[in-house]
Write a protein that holds these residues in place. Structure first.
Motif, short mmCIF file in Angstrom:
data_model
loop_
_atom_site.label_atom_id
_atom_site.label_comp_id
_atom_site.label_asym_id
_atom_site.label_seq_id
_atom_site.Cartn_x
_atom_site.Cartn_y
_atom_site.Cartn_z
N UNK A 297 -1.15 -8.44 -1.35
CA UNK A 297 -2.37 -8.93 -0.73
C UNK A 297 -2.34 -8.73 0.78
N UNK A 298 -3.47 -8.30 1.32
CA UNK A 298 -3.64 -8.12 2.77
C UNK A 298 -4.99 -8.73 3.15
N UNK A 299 -5.03 -10.04 3.43
CA UNK A 299 -6.30 -10.72 3.66
C UNK A 299 -6.82 -10.62 5.09
N UNK A 300 -6.28 -9.70 5.89
CA UNK A 300 -6.72 -9.55 7.27
C UNK A 300 -8.22 -9.24 7.29
N UNK A 301 -9.04 -10.10 7.92
CA UNK A 301 -10.49 -9.88 7.90
C UNK A 301 -10.90 -8.71 8.77
N UNK A 302 -12.04 -8.13 8.46
CA UNK A 302 -12.57 -7.03 9.27
C UNK A 302 -13.10 -7.60 10.57
N UNK A 303 -12.53 -7.17 11.68
CA UNK A 303 -13.00 -7.51 13.01
C UNK A 303 -12.62 -6.37 13.94
N UNK A 304 -12.93 -6.53 15.22
CA UNK A 304 -12.74 -5.43 16.17
C UNK A 304 -11.29 -4.98 16.25
N UNK A 305 -10.34 -5.89 16.03
CA UNK A 305 -8.93 -5.51 16.10
C UNK A 305 -8.42 -4.99 14.77
N UNK A 306 -8.61 -5.77 13.70
CA UNK A 306 -8.04 -5.39 12.42
C UNK A 306 -8.60 -4.09 11.87
N UNK A 307 -9.87 -3.79 12.17
CA UNK A 307 -10.48 -2.59 11.62
C UNK A 307 -9.78 -1.32 12.06
N UNK A 308 -9.15 -1.35 13.24
CA UNK A 308 -8.49 -0.16 13.76
C UNK A 308 -6.96 -0.27 13.71
N UNK A 309 -6.46 -1.32 13.07
CA UNK A 309 -5.02 -1.54 13.01
C UNK A 309 -4.46 -1.13 11.65
N UNK A 310 -3.24 -0.60 11.67
CA UNK A 310 -2.53 -0.29 10.44
C UNK A 310 -1.64 -1.47 10.10
N UNK A 311 -1.81 -2.03 8.91
CA UNK A 311 -1.04 -3.20 8.49
C UNK A 311 0.27 -2.75 7.82
N UNK A 312 1.38 -3.13 8.42
CA UNK A 312 2.69 -2.73 7.88
C UNK A 312 2.84 -3.13 6.42
N UNK A 313 2.35 -4.32 6.09
CA UNK A 313 2.56 -4.83 4.73
C UNK A 313 1.92 -3.93 3.68
N UNK A 314 0.78 -3.31 4.01
CA UNK A 314 0.10 -2.45 3.05
C UNK A 314 0.99 -1.26 2.69
#
Length: 409
Positions: A297-314
């Protein structure tokens, strides 16, 4: 004055202790294997309390961490001012023992450039390793712009301008370095965060296999405001009470400033029996826990930061053949492709429906897991990032040599 050869690199990180920060640790050990001397200044935390140790050839200098605040700007001022004092103290100590030729700053915060500017007079170069976009992070944390946002913009620009080279974790960050930082593309290197497949192996036998539930859902990472933990708990409530999936369990791996709030929300919704918290895990214990889960699970919401970030956990879920559920993020899709289901509009109910889809279809889970693992093996593993990191330092060494020749009499 002729600059000495690039042989000793000082890495500075504030956000996580080392080696718990897996990106920083892979960078450090890669550089050591390539023949560089590497020292790291890092906070203590999560069991990593030694003031100094040598691990896999890396010299680690730790300072007492001030915990990340949740009480507004004043708590961050306290945290970062304390870190600054320790950076300067330890950098002077390291310099006396073994002068370094480059400072490799891993943000946040975008204050490490101040240390680099101080040592520039000694011929030390700055490598800006941009883990987060701090202006966007400020908006996410404080829900406004204001003076703080514009201060973040100024510090980010100062970081870009003082850096000889920039290391970006993905294409989105690369484009910001060009557009907002006005950096030459030749001086920007994309080094993706990725697991080392020598460590991330699919194996059985974890103690978490004993969790009594048909489907084990897993989360690994920081438990903070911008990670969307409240969305995950809301999704869990909808999954259990509305969609009727009661034979599930959530394994939460990590720590962070929002942990208490998350537990309060779980208690309020009477979901205590559905959650297990492990705290921070490292090495084989972490890999064992991730091997035990069925869905990442990667519940990081879509916002100005998360939309352009690569999530290590994924990428870590994918490396172990686990299908992923996440919100619909630009870089999230670029990373996972067909290995993930994407919930729209930051909606926890849709997130829960995506989970139910995979809970109900083990065959689809297996197919998505195979897609994800193949993507990692073929293009996303750390072995594909290593050459870009080493190319960045080769480029820096060449720049230093050219600068020496340009000032030679």
């Amino acid at each position: 004055m002729t600059k000495p050869p690039l042989r000793h690199i000082l890495i500075v990180v504030e956000n996580l202790p080392v080696p718990l920060d897996r990106r920083v640790w892979l960078e450090a050990t890669t550089l050591v294997k390539a023949g560089y001397q590497v020292s790291i200044i890092s906070p203590t935390g999560q069991g990593w309390i030694e003031a100094f140790e040598i691990r896999e050839g890396v010299h680690i200098y730790r300072y007492p961490a001030v915990l990340e605040g949740s009480g507004g700007a004043a708590s961050y001022v306290k945290e970062y001012s304390s870190a600054l004092l320790h950076w300067f103290r330890l950098a002077r100590k390291i310099w006396r023992e073994n002068p370094f030729q480059a400072i490799h700053g891993c943000n946040p915060p975008d204050l490490i450039c101040l240390l680099a500017l101080w040592f520039r007079r000694k011929g030390v170069a700055y490598v800006f390793d941009q883990h987060d976009v701090c202006p966007e992070l400020y908006i996410v944390k404080f829900q406004k712009r204001g003076i703080g946002y514009w201060l973040m913009r100024r510090l980010e620009l100062l970081s870009y301008r003082s850096a000889s080279i920039v290391i970006s974790p993905n294409v989105s960050f690369h484009d910001i370095a060009v557009a907002r930082g006005r950096k030459n593309t030749d001086d920007i290197f994309v080094v993706r965060s990725a697991p080392n497949l020598a460590d991330f192996k699919s194996e059985l036998g974890s103690k978490f296999d004993q969790v009594v539930a048909k489907t084990l859902l897993g989360y690994v990472g920081v438990i903070g405001q911008q990670e969307g933990m409240e969305h995950m708990v809301s999704a869990a409530h909808h999954l259990v009470t509305v969609l009727g999936e009661t034979d599930v369990h959530f394994l939460i791996i990590g720590f962070g400033p929002s942990l208490a709030e998350m537990k309060q929300q779980i208690t309020k919704l009477k979901l205590e029996d559905y959650f297990t918290f492990t705290g921070a895990l490292y090495g084989p214990t972490l890999v064992g826990a991730l091997n035990a889960i069925d869905i990442g699970l990667a519940p990081d919401p879509c916002n100005a930061m998360n939309d352009i970030s690569t999530m290590n956990k994924v990428v870590e879920y994918m490396a172990l053949g686990k299908p992923v559920v996440q919100f619909d993020l630009t870089e999230g899709r670029r990373t996972a492709g067909g290995a993930s289901l994407y919930a729209a509009n930051n909606n926890p109910k849709i997130f829960a429906e995506c989970i139910k889809t995979l809970v109900s279809n083990p065959e689809r889970r297996r197919d998505m897991g195979k897609i994800g693992k193949e993507r990692v093996v073929c293009s996303l593993a750390w072995s594909f990032s290593e050459p870009h990191l080493l190319a960045a330092y080769a480029h820096l060494a060449a720049k230093r040599a050219r600068e020496d020749r340009s000032i030679a009499p």
